[in-house]
Design a protein around this motif. Sequence first.
Motif, PDB file in Angstrom:
ATOM      1  N   ILE A  96       0.830  -1.207   0.000  1.00 16.28           N
ATOM      2  CA  ILE A  96       0.000   0.000   0.000  1.00 16.28           C
ATOM      3  C   ILE A  96       0.869   1.264   0.000  1.00 16.28           C
ATOM      4  O   ILE A  96       0.430   2.322  -0.459  1.00 16.28           O
ATOM      5  N   ASP A  97       2.092   1.162   0.487  1.00 20.53           N
ATOM      6  CA  ASP A  97       2.958   2.355   0.525  1.00 20.53           C
ATOM      7  C   ASP A  97       3.224   2.877  -0.881  1.00 20.53           C
ATOM      8  O   ASP A  97       3.168   4.086  -1.121  1.00 20.53           O
ATOM      9  N   THR A  98       3.539   1.962  -1.791  1.00 22.27           N
ATOM     10  CA  THR A  98       3.812   2.385  -3.171  1.00 22.27           C
ATOM     11  C   THR A  98       2.551   2.959  -3.809  1.00 22.27           C
ATOM     12  O   THR A  98       2.606   3.945  -4.555  1.00 22.27           O
ATOM     13  N   VAL A  99       1.406   2.356  -3.477  1.00 21.11           N
ATOM     14  CA  VAL A  99       0.133   2.854  -4.008  1.00 21.11           C
ATOM     15  C   VAL A  99      -0.133   4.263  -3.487  1.00 21.11           C
ATOM     16  O   VAL A  99      -0.469   5.183  -4.251  1.00 21.11           O
ATOM     17  N   LEU A 100       0.045   4.463  -2.192  1.00 23.42           N
ATOM     18  CA  LEU A 100      -0.218   5.781  -1.601  1.00 23.42           C
ATOM     19  C   LEU A 100       0.749   6.828  -2.148  1.00 23.42           C
ATOM     20  O   LEU A 100       0.352   7.970  -2.415  1.00 23.42           O
ATOM     21  N   ALA A 101       1.996   6.420  -2.333  1.00 24.23           N
ATOM     22  CA  ALA A 101       2.977   7.366  -2.868  1.00 24.23           C
ATOM     23  C   ALA A 101       2.585   7.786  -4.279  1.00 24.23           C
ATOM     24  O   ALA A 101       2.753   8.954  -4.659  1.00 24.23           O
ATOM     25  N   SER A 102       2.050   6.852  -5.021  1.00 25.43           N
ATOM     26  CA  SER A 102       1.608   7.185  -6.379  1.00 25.43           C
ATOM     27  C   SER A 102       0.423   8.142  -6.335  1.00 25.43           C
ATOM     28  O   SER A 102       0.379   9.133  -7.078  1.00 25.43           O
ATOM     29  N   ILE A 103      -0.529   7.856  -5.452  1.00 29.86           N
ATOM     30  CA  ILE A 103      -1.719   8.716  -5.371  1.00 29.86           C
ATOM     31  C   ILE A 103      -1.343  10.104  -4.836  1.00 29.86           C
ATOM     32  O   ILE A 103      -1.952  11.105  -5.203  1.00 29.86           O
ATOM     33  N   ALA A 104      -0.291  10.153  -4.023  1.00 31.90           N
ATOM     34  CA  ALA A 104       0.194  11.457  -3.559  1.00 31.90           C
ATOM     35  C   ALA A 104       0.647  12.301  -4.753  1.00 31.90           C
ATOM     36  O   ALA A 104       0.540  13.523  -4.737  1.00 31.90           O
ATOM     37  N   ARG A 105       1.116  11.627  -5.795  1.00 35.53           N
ATOM     38  CA  ARG A 105       1.540  12.361  -7.000  1.00 35.53           C
ATOM     39  C   ARG A 105       0.366  12.703  -7.902  1.00 35.53           C
ATOM     40  O   ARG A 105       0.338  13.751  -8.536  1.00 35.53           O
ATOM     41  N   THR A 106      -0.611  11.782  -7.993  1.00 34.74           N
ATOM     42  CA  THR A 106      -1.660  11.938  -9.006  1.00 34.74           C
ATOM     43  C   THR A 106      -2.999  12.417  -8.446  1.00 34.74           C
ATOM     44  O   THR A 106      -3.787  13.017  -9.185  1.00 34.74           O
ATOM     45  N   GLY A 107      -3.296  12.080  -7.200  1.00 36.80           N
ATOM     46  CA  GLY A 107      -4.565  12.498  -6.591  1.00 36.80           C
ATOM     47  C   GLY A 107      -5.778  11.696  -7.036  1.00 36.80           C
ATOM     48  O   GLY A 107      -6.894  11.952  -6.594  1.00 36.80           O
TER      49      GLY A 107
END
Lengths: 322, 340
Positions: free
Chosen positions: A240-251
Amino acid sequence: MSVTYIDAIRDAQETLLREDPRVFLYGQDISKFGGAFKATKGLAEAFPGRVLDSPISEDAMIGMAVGAAIEGMRPIVEMQFADFSSIAFNQIVNQAATHYYRTGVPVPLTVRLPSGGTPGSGPFHSQSMEAIYAHYPGLVVVTPATVADAYHMLIESVRLDDPVIYCEHKFLYRWLKAPRINGDGLPIGKARITRPGKHATVVAYSAMVHEAVRAAERLKDEGGWEIEVVDLRSVKPLDIDTVLASIARTGRLLALGEAFPWGGVTAEVVARVCAEGFHLLDAPPRRLNSRDTPVPYHPKLWAAHRPTPESICLALRELLSF
Amino acid sequence: MPETEEAQRTRVDLDRDYVRDVFRAMLKARLLEAKLSSLYKAGKIVGGVYLGKGQEAVSAALGASLIQGRDIFAALIRDQAGRTAFGEPLLDCTRTYLGSVLGPMKGRDGNIHRGRPREGMPAMISHLGAEVSVVGGMLMARRLKGELGGVVGATCVGDGATSTGAFHEGINMAAVERLPLVVIVSNNQFAYSTPNDRQFACVDLLDRAKGYGVGGHSVDGTDLLACADVIGRAVRLAREGGGPQMVVARLLRLSGHGEHDDGSYVPGTMRDSHLGRDCLENGIVHMIEQGFATVDEIERWKNRFTEEVQAAVAQAQQEPTPDPWDEDWRACSSEPGGGI
């Protein structure tokens, strides 16, 4: 020369058999015949007595593997189709999955599940079972989407001391090729950014990674959208960390899976993102799965049952326009 | 009863030490289980208590035929006597029933779901028939390692388990692989409350042995010496390369399914029939009559085992129970990627 996804699976098993005397293969038609998909072609001859045909007894196949694992072996069981693992469900979730917690003795077995749909395969040769098994404590569930992952994650699965459900996608078997087996060293439990982007994140796994990339390319051509694609690689553990980091970039999040829509991996991803990264979201997260029917036989129905680049684009356009 | 006659014929051949081992395990198990029942009724045991009363001869004959440290014994619900005969310490039982964190299951599983898999004692799951293939797999591993010579794997099931797919798949697989597997079917007439006539339609479960292509043996489960003879022979056949052996024992469970169950569905006529004979009471008579033990010896054993049982219960009761804060709550031994 190129290596296909199924070659990688075969080669990984060859490597494992060569390097580890504890490894043996058990499954229907896998010995001289080489398996329904030829994932064990030539291995019976190369490793006499270690590639064994089983009766059509999925329950006993896994029970046997659990027993062998208790005794220190590293069995790899080939289910002819993931769908048939339902017969072995009890041994997988009650015997294998509970064993370490109950007794302190891990059971290092790997179950290969030829998973997912292909045209014409119909309701009983097309299923995606990853969510079912991921639900149970004590199992590791991996869903390789690339040739290199197919190879390296199978090696890693067998080396893990715990039971691993290795979901290999039949659609990728011969279609997916690579010049050679390269690895990027990512371990099970780490997701990969398959394609970087900044406007939305598609979280996918297995064959859907490739459909997501196709959709991303279309949207790039269509409107310059930059869609990030995250390949979960393993659904349990779920990175989930990689997923959250991605969403932090894309929203923005689209969770994409080929499995049935009720619950499952995409629901788990959305639930965790909402719980742990609600503040990162600029739009309601979306899920896209298959339709809520058995997997149909006819290629036209099948193509409309599973997510396709078209339906993924549609979902992404709605996500981007919010 | 032809089997009893057969046993009569061969009794002279029965090894004295073996018979005494069988009997002592029966006696010890009966004393232990009586204590467990009392503890349950006094509210000292959480969860179910499942007894092997009436099935001790079958179970102990198997356990005493196996060699701890070499063989495999997947005990089931009514195998206290077999576990004892095989060499499971009494403390494994009392610690598991009483929830001691020092027991083999550490409070994570209870009662008869205990084992020491690395010492040849897999820990059963509740799903019936599921251990047959597990023992088969343990034997396959021995074969692959070149260590199968002289090894036997055994498990017990009841009449109910013979209706499961797992039982069928497991015994068929063992037959295909010609493994040294012994499966004891204790037909105690009821699967929980369901009688034989709602469980299967074949005349005799023994007929299935032929269908599977395994050795078949039938025995009067109420007769200690017959059990010692027939089950001992089945184990010997498997050990000597005769392939899987299935033994069907006819008997009656002399308790409820668990101690919560009064077994009121068992007809009185059946209880009063030959099937309802107590293998232990009957066994005491046989032991003495046939010169396998004296009255004094049996009395001494009884006193000693009573003390051992008391000590095992007392010790387990004094030991710590699991602390949720100390529990690591991990279902995998490895945590790839750092967890779920």
